[in-house]
Design a protein around this motif. Structure first.
Motif, PDB file in Angstrom:
ATOM      1  N   LEU A   1       0.812  -1.218   0.000  1.00  9.35           N
ATOM      2  CA  LEU A   1       0.000   0.000   0.000  1.00  9.35           C
ATOM      3  C   LEU A   1       0.844   1.267   0.000  1.00  9.35           C
ATOM      4  N   THR A   2       2.073   1.167   0.448  1.00 11.75           N
ATOM      5  CA  THR A   2       2.909   2.366   0.593  1.00 11.75           C
ATOM      6  C   THR A   2       4.142   2.366  -0.296  1.00 11.75           C
ATOM      7  N   GLY A   3       4.499   1.198  -0.823  1.00 23.47           N
ATOM      8  CA  GLY A   3       5.732   1.101  -1.586  1.00 23.47           C
ATOM      9  C   GLY A   3       6.980   0.995  -0.739  1.00 23.47           C
ATOM     10  N   SER A   4       6.820   0.724   0.557  1.00 20.02           N
ATOM     11  CA  SER A   4       7.964   0.660   1.462  1.00 20.02           C
ATOM     12  C   SER A   4       8.751  -0.633   1.261  1.00 20.02           C
ATOM     13  N   THR A   5       9.975  -0.504   0.743  1.00 18.60           N
ATOM     14  CA  THR A   5      10.820  -1.692   0.586  1.00 18.60           C
ATOM     15  C   THR A   5      11.310  -2.208   1.936  1.00 18.60           C
ATOM     16  N   ASP A   6      11.448  -1.322   2.926  1.00 19.17           N
ATOM     17  CA  ASP A   6      11.888  -1.766   4.253  1.00 19.17           C
ATOM     18  C   ASP A   6      10.863  -2.695   4.886  1.00 19.17           C
ATOM     19  N   HIS A   7       9.598  -2.358   4.763  1.00 14.56           N
ATOM     20  CA  HIS A   7       8.568  -3.215   5.355  1.00 14.56           C
ATOM     21  C   HIS A   7       8.460  -4.543   4.596  1.00 14.56           C
ATOM     22  N   ARG A   8       8.642  -4.509   3.288  1.00 14.26           N
ATOM     23  CA  ARG A   8       8.611  -5.765   2.530  1.00 14.26           C
ATOM     24  C   ARG A   8       9.802  -6.653   2.912  1.00 14.26           C
ATOM     25  N   ALA A   9      10.962  -6.051   3.083  1.00 12.43           N
ATOM     26  CA  ALA A   9      12.131  -6.830   3.488  1.00 12.43           C
ATOM     27  C   ALA A   9      11.925  -7.427   4.871  1.00 12.43           C
ATOM     28  N   ALA A  10      11.310  -6.673   5.775  1.00 12.05           N
ATOM     29  CA  ALA A  10      11.038  -7.200   7.118  1.00 12.05           C
ATOM     30  C   ALA A  10      10.063  -8.360   7.056  1.00 12.05           C
ATOM     31  N   ALA A  11       9.062  -8.272   6.177  1.00 11.55           N
ATOM     32  CA  ALA A  11       8.112  -9.374   6.023  1.00 11.55           C
ATOM     33  C   ALA A  11       8.816 -10.620   5.496  1.00 11.55           C
ATOM     34  N   GLU A  12       9.677 -10.455   4.491  1.00 10.99           N
ATOM     35  CA  GLU A  12      10.403 -11.599   3.946  1.00 10.99           C
ATOM     36  C   GLU A  12      11.266 -12.261   5.008  1.00 10.99           C
ATOM     37  N   ALA A  13      11.974 -11.450   5.795  1.00 12.89           N
ATOM     38  CA  ALA A  13      12.840 -12.009   6.831  1.00 12.89           C
ATOM     39  C   ALA A  13      12.020 -12.767   7.880  1.00 12.89           C
ATOM     40  N   ALA A  14      10.868 -12.221   8.238  1.00 10.70           N
ATOM     41  CA  ALA A  14      10.033 -12.864   9.255  1.00 10.70           C
ATOM     42  C   ALA A  14       9.437 -14.170   8.761  1.00 10.70           C
ATOM     43  N   LEU A  15       9.302 -14.329   7.455  1.00 10.07           N
ATOM     44  CA  LEU A  15       8.704 -15.551   6.903  1.00 10.07           C
ATOM     45  C   LEU A  15       9.685 -16.714   6.805  1.00 10.07           C
ATOM     46  N   ARG A  16      10.977 -16.453   6.859  1.00 10.18           N
ATOM     47  CA  ARG A  16      11.949 -17.524   6.596  1.00 10.18           C
ATOM     48  C   ARG A  16      11.736 -18.727   7.491  1.00 10.18           C
ATOM     49  N   GLU A  17      11.662 -18.494   8.790  1.00  6.50           N
ATOM     50  CA  GLU A  17      11.547 -19.629   9.706  1.00  6.50           C
ATOM     51  C   GLU A  17      10.186 -20.314   9.616  1.00  6.50           C
TER      52      GLU A  17
END
Length: 704
Positions: free
Chosen positions: A582-598
């Motif tokens: 919704l915002t285009g925030s790459t930082d929030h997308r990167a945080a989501a990807e990192a949180a999904l790994r485990e």
């Protein structure tokens, strides 16, 4: 004389306020008293709608002799697991490690500093089938404390160390496996019940998070897989065995539809009033455990509306309508929020508490309400028999086959008359505390259902609940977990609260166009990133400045596996991902990807424990797909463009609407009208289609 629990804001704790036990609430007062007297803590954990919690209370906690022994040898602490999920999580892990299973009521004996040394669940008042009685357990623990203290302390230290040293369930820092969803699907299929739907045997819990993932996977792959190795599925998993339409329906959709259909037609679903019971005690979805939880119904409402969006199923539409109406009618509080649960028990005809008494029927009762002819027809239609499917010859209503078209009006009339008669019965108790995270789930589900089925009254209810969260639970960027009658509770919010409330606000932003909901969600997610991070890409379940000191001495709670609700880490990843789109925030997308790994790594091996992570992973793989619709909301062309965008099942899609350059809505920036007409802008990743005023072009763009 009421004990200390009379002061509590928890309805569950207040249920125990008149026990002869000298109960304490969880907190320093109890720990200090245990240290002063040098006695163990007896920690009893449950919740208001828990049937066996009530049974143990009646059998043991209301017994004068048992209460005297508890008061003499222990400091007894009552915990509402819904109010304190952090306390519940740590001791449930200890209980499962010691006994091999868990559940509620949970009974934990701990040192005065909170370290557990003996755990169990329900204990009967007399020994039965090899299970010791509760008085025997009390006497044994008290004796061990006084005569084998070194052994008890050593055991407590060993358990504390084991809990503290629990390793991550997957290597940290590894990239997400792009084929994890296909591997999870193959694993899941091996436990699929092709005859009855669901996974595994009895008891069967509604696998809401897994079903959400299956629908998203089907929508993303359109039955074509994702390039991983071919699936090895059971031979019986075909269209005819699952009841799904024949043709090229993919395995994910077959499993989802078979399960959704069976749950909606069985006794676990309330065929009169809508809404789902907690679980089915059998493998056929017939006899429910009758408590109704807000979180179950919010999660399932979202699943069923997504099923309808994907397939147009009339059954899905009916369940969505009835369940949303149930939430608003029976769980909405006077302040606008949603109550936590309805009890399993209610008074029977003789005034005695009985599980399911509000919901079950006999053939004679049907005839009494409907008359002989309609009563006999209803007994056949709802599978009500003389020998019953439940206790005392009563039956849970089922609707295994839809009546023929000519009988639809007759069915509607019978339902209305039976519903009116049922309203004359004594109702189940209601736990009317408002839990922030569960209300966030309800807000998201109602907002999505409202825009898809075009029910503005549901959207009004979602906004009302969100307003309560802002008004009562939210102070700056900090949440309180619970409130009751408009008064905030003392328990701090945990990760799932921040994540689900943020997700609910994001759903409201998309449904209403109000930028304030986007800003509020962003503040909550910034708090998640600042106060919950574990430093390795994941999150703890408690904030760094709100972790209970007693629990911290054992282990700061952190769980990546789904329980009755989505794991906090997966929920946070989902909200972060939506916010990023919704915002285009790459930082929030990167945080989501990192949180999904485990959790995604867990899901590839044990998909039933990570449905929400896998569902979020589908959105990550599919998106971001951003749709911005500009134009007056009352313009029919705007309405049609929005309808086309919202009905896309693409799991990575977000949809916003408003006037061009609406302040606080990044996706509307620089998006003008198209020749003075409303327009839709559809982008995927960094690539955008040309703007269009044609709804069919919007739908086609979202199918690609």
């Amino acid at each position: 004389m009421p004990n200390r629990l009379a002061r509590s804001t928890s309805p569950y704790l207040q249920q125990h306020a008149d026990n002869p036990v000298d109960w304490y609430e969880w907190g320093e007062e109890a720990f200090a008293e245990a240290r002063r007297r040098d006695v163990p803590l007896l920690i009893s954990v449950g919740y208001a709608a828990c049937h066996w919690c009530h049974v143990m209370a009646h059998e043991s906690f209301e017994d004068e002799a048992t209460a005297r022994f508890m008061d003499e040898h222990f400091v007894s602490v009552k915990v509402d697991r819904e109010e304190r999920p952090d306390v519940d999580a740590v001791y449930m892990e200890a209980t499962q490690a010691m006994t091999g299973h868990g559940g509620w009521p949970m009974t934990v004996f701990a040192t005065p500093d909170g370290a557990p040394f003996f755990c169990g669940t329900y204990f009967p008042p007399q020994p039965v089938q090899g299970m010791p009685s509760f008085p025997q357990v009390l006497a044994s623990v008290a004796a061990a404390w006084t005569t084998r203290r070194d052994e008890v302390d050593g055991s407590a230290e060993s358990i504390r160390a084991a809990l503290a040293e629990r390793p991550p369930t997957a290597p940290l820092g590894e990239d997400l496996d792009p084929h994890a969803a296909e591997r999870a699907l193959a694993t899941l299929a091996r436990s699929f019940d092709t005859t009855r739907g669901g996974f595994g045997g009895a008891p069967k819990f509604p696998p809401s998070m897994v079903l959400e993932w299956l629908l998203r996977h089907s929508a993303r792959t359109a039955g074509h897989g994702d390039g991983a190795d071919p699936l090895e599925l059971p031979d019986a998993l075909d269209a005819t065995a699952t009841g799904a339409p024949s043709g090229d329906v993919d395995p994910a959709l077959r499993m989802a539809e078979r399960t959704l259909d069976a749950m909606a037609r069985g006794g676990m679903y309330d065929q009169l009033g809508g809404g789902f019971a907690r679980y089915s005690v059998d493998a056929d979805w017939v006899v429910p455990h009758f408590e109704k939880m807000l979180y179950d119904n919010a999660l399932l409402l979202r699943v069923y509306v997504h099923w309808w969006r994907l397939t147009g199923s009339p059954l899905a539409q009916r369940v969505v309508t009835e369940t949303a109406d149930f939430l608003v009618r029976e769980l909405r509080t006077g302040e606008g929020g949603f109550a936590s649960s309805l009890d399993a028990d209610s008074p029977d005809a003789e005034g005695r508490p009985a599980e399911g008494a509000f919901y079950v029927w006999t053939p004679d009762q049907l005839r009494e309400v409907l008359g002989d002819d309609d009563g006999a027809w209803a007994a056949t239609t709802f599978s009500v028999t003389d020998d019953g499917t439940f206790e005392h010859g009563s039956s849970v209503l089922q609707l295994l086959v839809d009546p023929v078209e000519d009988d639809q009006a007759r069915l509607a009339d019978a339902r209305a008359r039976l519903m009116a008669a049922r309203e004359e019965r004594a109702r189940p108790g209601r736990d009317d505390k408002v839990v922030a995270g569960w209300n966030g789930l309800a807000v998201a589900a109602l907002a999505e259902s409202a825009v898809l089925l075009e029910r503005p009254d549901w959207l009004d209810a979602a906004v009302g609940a969100a307003d309560l969260l802002v008004r009562v639970h939210l102070t700056g960027d900090r949440l309180a977990r619970t409130s009751r009658d408009g008064a905030v509770g003392t328990a701090p919010a945990v990760l799932e609260d921040y994540a689900h409330v943020a997700d609910g606000f994001l759903a409201l932003h998309q449904a209403t166009g109000d930028a304030a909901w986007l800003a509020r969600a962003g503040a909550l997610l910034d708090a998640v990133l600042a106060r919950f991070t574990d430093g390795a890409g994941g999150f703890y379940d408690t904030a760094d400045d709100a972790t209970d000191t007693v629990l911290a001495s054992i282990r700061r709670p952190r769980d990546v596996g789904d329980g009755p609700t989505p794991a906090g880490q997966s929920a946070a990843a989902g909200a972060l991902l939506t916010y990023a789109a919704l915002t285009g925030s790459t930082d929030h997308r990167a945080a989501a990807e990192a949180a999904l790994r485990e959790p995604v790594a867990v899901g590839a091996r044990v998909p039933r424990a990570a449905g929400w992570a896998l569902a979020t992973f589908e959105a990550l793989l599919d998106g971001p797909r951003e749709v911005a619709v500009v134009g007056p909301v009352d313009n029919p062309m705007t309405v049609e463009l929005l309808r086309a965008a919202r009905r896309s099942p693409a799991p990575g899609a977000v949809v916003v609407h408003g006037e061009p350059d609406t302040e606080g809505v990044p996706l509307l920036a620089g998006r003008p009208l198209l020749d003075e007409r409303p327009a839709a802008y559809v982008c995927r990743g960094l690539v955008c289609d040309r703007p269009t005023s044609d709804p069919s072009e919007v739908a086609e763009a979202l199918r690609r």
